[in-house]
Design a protein around this motif. Structure first.
Motif, PDB file in Angstrom:
ATOM      1  N   ALA A   1      35.813  35.383  51.879  1.00 23.14           N
ATOM      2  CA  ALA A   1      36.751  35.937  52.867  1.00 23.14           C
ATOM      3  C   ALA A   1      38.112  35.268  52.720  1.00 23.14           C
ATOM      4  CB  ALA A   1      36.207  35.735  54.273  1.00 23.14           C
ATOM      5  N   VAL A   2      39.112  35.896  53.353  1.00 19.25           N
ATOM      6  CA  VAL A   2      40.472  35.356  53.360  1.00 19.25           C
ATOM      7  C   VAL A   2      40.910  35.209  54.812  1.00 19.25           C
ATOM      8  CG1 VAL A   2      42.871  35.714  52.679  1.00 19.25           C
ATOM      9  CG2 VAL A   2      41.014  36.493  51.177  1.00 19.25           C
TER      10      VAL A   2
ATOM     11  N   ARG B   1      39.132  38.006  57.049  1.00 18.58           N
ATOM     12  CA  ARG B   1      38.730  39.338  56.588  1.00 18.58           C
ATOM     13  C   ARG B   1      37.853  39.162  55.352  1.00 18.58           C
ATOM     14  NH1 ARG B   1      44.141  38.520  56.027  1.00 18.58           N
ATOM     15  NH2 ARG B   1      44.988  38.454  53.892  1.00 18.58           N
ATOM     16  N   SER B   2      36.738  39.834  55.329  1.00 18.45           N
ATOM     17  CA  SER B   2      35.745  39.652  54.275  1.00 18.45           C
ATOM     18  C   SER B   2      36.209  40.250  52.951  1.00 18.45           C
ATOM     19  CB  SER B   2      34.421  40.302  54.680  1.00 18.45           C
ATOM     20  OG  SER B   2      33.903  39.695  55.839  1.00 18.45           O
ATOM     21  N   LEU B   3      35.766  39.624  51.883  1.00 24.12           N
ATOM     22  CA  LEU B   3      35.957  40.164  50.537  1.00 24.12           C
ATOM     23  C   LEU B   3      34.662  40.830  50.094  1.00 24.12           C
ATOM     24  CD1 LEU B   3      37.738  37.147  48.765  1.00 24.12           C
ATOM     25  CD2 LEU B   3      38.796  39.322  49.433  1.00 24.12           C
ATOM     26  N   SER B   4      34.783  41.855  49.252  1.00 30.55           N
ATOM     27  CA  SER B   4      33.593  42.482  48.700  1.00 30.55           C
ATOM     28  C   SER B   4      32.876  41.495  47.796  1.00 30.55           C
ATOM     29  CB  SER B   4      33.967  43.723  47.892  1.00 30.55           C
ATOM     30  OG  SER B   4      34.579  44.691  48.706  1.00 30.55           O
ATOM     31  N   GLN B   5      31.599  41.701  47.611  1.00 29.29           N
ATOM     32  CA  GLN B   5      30.847  40.837  46.718  1.00 29.29           C
ATOM     33  C   GLN B   5      31.417  40.939  45.304  1.00 29.29           C
ATOM     34  OE1 GLN B   5      26.650  41.641  46.649  1.00 29.29           O
ATOM     35  NE2 GLN B   5      26.162  39.866  45.374  1.00 29.29           N
ATOM     36  N   GLY B   6      31.756  39.823  44.740  1.00 27.29           N
ATOM     37  CA  GLY B   6      32.318  39.818  43.389  1.00 27.29           C
ATOM     38  C   GLY B   6      33.813  40.028  43.331  1.00 27.29           C
ATOM     39  N   ALA B   7      34.490  39.983  44.489  1.00 23.97           N
ATOM     40  CA  ALA B   7      35.942  40.209  44.528  1.00 23.97           C
ATOM     41  C   ALA B   7      36.710  38.943  44.163  1.00 23.97           C
ATOM     42  CB  ALA B   7      36.376  40.721  45.890  1.00 23.97           C
ATOM     43  N   TYR B   8      36.411  38.411  42.992  1.00 26.77           N
ATOM     44  CA  TYR B   8      37.151  37.263  42.484  1.00 26.77           C
ATOM     45  C   TYR B   8      37.198  37.354  40.964  1.00 26.77           C
ATOM     46  CZ  TYR B   8      32.303  35.648  41.976  1.00 26.77           C
ATOM     47  OH  TYR B   8      30.974  35.555  41.670  1.00 26.77           O
ATOM     48  N   VAL B   9      38.254  36.798  40.383  1.00 30.26           N
ATOM     49  CA  VAL B   9      38.440  36.884  38.938  1.00 30.26           C
ATOM     50  C   VAL B   9      38.840  35.523  38.373  1.00 30.26           C
ATOM     51  CG1 VAL B   9      39.109  39.312  38.918  1.00 30.26           C
ATOM     52  CG2 VAL B   9      40.852  37.576  39.266  1.00 30.26           C
ATOM     53  N   PRO B  10      38.477  35.232  37.139  1.00 28.84           N
ATOM     54  CA  PRO B  10      38.921  33.978  36.521  1.00 28.84           C
ATOM     55  C   PRO B  10      40.430  34.002  36.320  1.00 28.84           C
ATOM     56  CG  PRO B  10      37.089  34.976  35.320  1.00 28.84           C
ATOM     57  CD  PRO B  10      37.580  36.003  36.269  1.00 28.84           C
ATOM     58  N   ASP B  11      41.054  32.867  36.412  1.00 26.04           N
ATOM     59  CA  ASP B  11      42.511  32.828  36.245  1.00 26.04           C
ATOM     60  C   ASP B  11      42.937  33.180  34.822  1.00 26.04           C
ATOM     61  OD1 ASP B  11      41.617  30.559  34.977  1.00 26.04           O
ATOM     62  OD2 ASP B  11      42.655  29.142  36.287  1.00 26.04           O
TER      63      ASP B  11
ATOM     64  N   LEU C   1      36.535  47.412  41.954  1.00 21.79           N
ATOM     65  CA  LEU C   1      36.408  46.814  43.289  1.00 21.79           C
ATOM     66  C   LEU C   1      37.232  47.585  44.310  1.00 21.79           C
ATOM     67  CD1 LEU C   1      36.792  43.089  42.189  1.00 21.79           C
ATOM     68  CD2 LEU C   1      34.662  44.220  42.872  1.00 21.79           C
ATOM     69  N   PRO C   2      36.719  47.722  45.533  1.00 27.52           N
ATOM     70  CA  PRO C   2      37.439  48.481  46.561  1.00 27.52           C
ATOM     71  C   PRO C   2      38.517  47.670  47.270  1.00 27.52           C
ATOM     72  CG  PRO C   2      35.348  47.727  47.446  1.00 27.52           C
ATOM     73  CD  PRO C   2      35.385  47.289  46.003  1.00 27.52           C
ATOM     74  N   ASP C   3      38.575  46.367  47.027  1.00 25.46           N
ATOM     75  CA  ASP C   3      39.492  45.492  47.776  1.00 25.46           C
ATOM     76  C   ASP C   3      40.953  45.683  47.354  1.00 25.46           C
ATOM     77  OD1 ASP C   3      37.425  43.142  48.966  1.00 25.46           O
ATOM     78  OD2 ASP C   3      36.777  44.176  47.151  1.00 25.46           O
ATOM     79  N   SER C   4      41.835  45.190  48.211  1.00 22.47           N
ATOM     80  CA  SER C   4      43.263  45.187  47.887  1.00 22.47           C
ATOM     81  C   SER C   4      43.740  43.773  47.554  1.00 22.47           C
ATOM     82  CB  SER C   4      44.088  45.747  49.052  1.00 22.47           C
ATOM     83  OG  SER C   4      43.873  44.970  50.222  1.00 22.47           O
ATOM     84  N   GLU C   5      42.834  42.799  47.653  1.00 23.92           N
ATOM     85  CA  GLU C   5      43.151  41.417  47.280  1.00 23.92           C
ATOM     86  C   GLU C   5      41.897  40.757  46.701  1.00 23.92           C
ATOM     87  OE1 GLU C   5      44.500  39.429  50.785  1.00 23.92           O
ATOM     88  OE2 GLU C   5      42.770  40.012  51.971  1.00 23.92           O
ATOM     89  N   TYR C   6      42.137  39.793  45.814  1.00 22.33           N
ATOM     90  CA  TYR C   6      41.031  39.173  45.089  1.00 22.33           C
ATOM     91  C   TYR C   6      41.297  37.674  44.963  1.00 22.33           C
ATOM     92  CZ  TYR C   6      41.702  44.000  43.604  1.00 22.33           C
ATOM     93  OH  TYR C   6      41.966  45.350  43.593  1.00 22.33           O
ATOM     94  N   ALA C   7      40.236  36.881  45.114  1.00 19.56           N
ATOM     95  CA  ALA C   7      40.366  35.447  44.904  1.00 19.56           C
ATOM     96  C   ALA C   7      40.434  35.170  43.404  1.00 19.56           C
ATOM     97  CB  ALA C   7      39.167  34.720  45.510  1.00 19.56           C
ATOM     98  N   VAL C   8      41.188  34.166  43.034  1.00 23.41           N
ATOM     99  CA  VAL C   8      41.303  33.766  41.632  1.00 23.41           C
ATOM    100  C   VAL C   8      40.690  32.372  41.506  1.00 23.41           C
ATOM    101  CG1 VAL C   8      42.883  33.249  39.745  1.00 23.41           C
ATOM    102  CG2 VAL C   8      43.364  35.148  41.305  1.00 23.41           C
TER     103      VAL C   8
ATOM    104  N   GLY D   1      43.904  30.622  43.601  1.00 23.84           N
ATOM    105  CA  GLY D   1      44.931  31.549  44.039  1.00 23.84           C
ATOM    106  C   GLY D   1      44.363  32.797  44.680  1.00 23.84           C
ATOM    107  N   LEU D   2      45.275  33.633  45.163  1.00 18.54           N
ATOM    108  CA  LEU D   2      44.920  34.916  45.768  1.00 18.54           C
ATOM    109  C   LEU D   2      45.785  35.984  45.098  1.00 18.54           C
ATOM    110  CD1 LEU D   2      43.138  36.194  48.004  1.00 18.54           C
ATOM    111  CD2 LEU D   2      45.148  36.071  49.510  1.00 18.54           C
ATOM    112  N   LEU D   3      45.139  37.014  44.587  1.00 14.17           N
ATOM    113  CA  LEU D   3      45.822  38.058  43.833  1.00 14.17           C
ATOM    114  C   LEU D   3      45.782  39.370  44.602  1.00 14.17           C
ATOM    115  CD1 LEU D   3      47.135  39.019  41.170  1.00 14.17           C
ATOM    116  CD2 LEU D   3      44.827  39.408  40.293  1.00 14.17           C
ATOM    117  N   SER D   4      46.935  39.978  44.811  1.00 14.88           N
ATOM    118  CA  SER D   4      46.977  41.256  45.525  1.00 14.88           C
ATOM    119  C   SER D   4      47.017  42.420  44.545  1.00 14.88           C
ATOM    120  CB  SER D   4      48.203  41.320  46.441  1.00 14.88           C
ATOM    121  OG  SER D   4      49.387  41.454  45.675  1.00 14.88           O
TER     122      SER D   4
END
Length: 390
Positions: A308-309, A333-343, A357-364, A373-376
């Motif tokens: 989440a963020v 606000r929750s992130l979808s499962q797997g809503a993160y990417v390697p930097d 992914l359905p999200d508009s933001e992703y954890a890095v 980081g946080l990627l939009s």
């Protein structure tokens, strides 16, 4: 060519006529428009030349439209066969208002192979024109005496078939995208620079120049002879020019995106962020915010993965007396499962992953799994399109 199991079927873009080795052939809905225009324009002309035809003149005009469709189909099939010869996946063949196009995967292309696939279409039309000319040789010569109405129509349609294929062939070898001849410009620049994308951009601009020349000749040429351009001809030329301009523009934009892709990476685009457990309290988040006043806070779950963020507005409006008992998840606000990417994720790999992914933001995260980081989504789109972030 083999048809589908239950005959022709419809799909959103048109009628599926059949398939060739798994590649569907689609008659786009727009083709019926150009067929109607052909019948309405040439029907009355044929009736004037052959009064005995009566209403049958419109059927002959429709036969002309079908001959054009057949010529375009052979043109596109030649592209598809050449592409399959090199093992390129071919997705579909579409016959539409402007002629047609064959959609295939260019990822394994080389300048030479791209040329072969591109020019296979025009060559097929020249072959058809040659076959039509051979048929003409076996038909009676109207100059040597009268012929029956049926024979006169056959001679007319054969002549139209020959000239239509010559026109399609020569028009398509003009050196500018989206015409087949644009691949010549693309391949020359590609071979010279080592970049297909730069070749595509050059060919797209060449296509725009061709559009301007066509408009100048077709619409301005008649004025040089003291006459005015025909209304029907002008309408068709403007429609065709619009299509070519849009195709050239799409090629330039698409190549521009591919040129920018290698420079796009999650680490470079992300806003630096800090992380905290989703089991901590708002009071602990306030302490973390004091240490990092501007960085987004990403919460991770028991498995250590981003979950989440933190919502800054919600975090700031928790009553002080409730801060020590309110969990961080209540202001996130929750992130979808797997809503993160390697930097280190970059280019097409990054875009393809985010597209799933359905999200508009992703954890890095870094290679150790720590949030960096946080990627939009908006930042990624802006980087791909080259447009400023709104």
């Amino acid at each position: 060519m083999s048809g589908p199991e239950h005959g022709a079927k419809t799909r959103r873009e048109g009628l599926v006529l059949g398939s060739v080795r798994g590649t569907p052939i689609i008659l786009a809905n727009s083709w019926f428009f150009i067929a109607a225009i052909t019948v309405l324009v040439f029907g009355p002309q044929l009736r004037g030349i052959y009064p005995a035809l009566g209403a049958g003149s419109y059927a002959v005009a429709f036969a002309y439209a079908l001959l054009l469709l057949f010529s375009v189909l052979i043109h596109e099939l030649a592209h598809a066969v050449a592409a399959k010869m090199y093992g390129w996946p071919t997705h579909k063949i579409v016959l539409n208002l402007w002629g047609g196009h064959t959609e295939f995967d260019f990822s394994k292309a080389t300048p030479g192979k791209a040329l072969v696939v591109a020019f296979a279409g025009p060559i097929a039309n020249f072959v058809l024109a040659g076959l039509g000319w051979l048929v003409q040789l076996g038909l009676p010569d109207t100059a040597s005496g009268p012929v029956s109405l049926g024979m006169a129509i056959a001679i007319l349609l054969t002549n139209i078939f020959v000239w239509a294929n010559l026109l399609i062939g020569f028009f398509n070898v003009l050196p500018g995208l989206p015409l087949d001849g644009g691949r010549l410009v693309e391949s020359i620049v590609w071979k010279t620079t080592g970049s297909q994308e730069k070749g595509t951009v050059a060919a797209g601009w060449a296509g725009r120049v061709i559009v301007i020349v066509i408009l100048a000749v077709a619409l301005g040429g008649p004025y040089l002879t003291g006459s005015q351009p025909d209304l029907t001809t002008s309408f068709i030329v403007i429609l065709m020019a619009g299509f070519l301009w849009m195709g050239a523009t799409a090629s330039i934009k698409g190549a521009g995106i591919r040129l920018r892709l290698p420079e796009i990476s999650a680490g470079a685009l992300a806003t630096p962020a800090v992380s905290a457990s989703n089991q901590c309290t708002v009071a602990q988040l306030w302490t973390l915010r004091g240490e990092y006043p501007s960085e987004p806070i990403v919460l991770f779950g028991a498995d250590g993965r981003p979950a989440a963020v933190v919502d800054e507005y919600a975090l700031a409006h928790v009553p002080p007396e409730a801060a020590a008992t309110t969990l961080a998840t209540a202001v996130a606000r929750s992130l979808s499962q797997g809503a993160y990417v390697p930097d280190v994720a970059a280019g097409a790999e990054l875009v393809q992953y985010l597209a799933q992914l359905p999200d508009s933001e992703y954890a890095v995260i870094n290679l150790d799994g720590k949030v960096t980081g946080l990627l939009s989504q908006a930042k990624v789109v802006a980087a791909i399109t080259g447009k400023p972030l709104q």
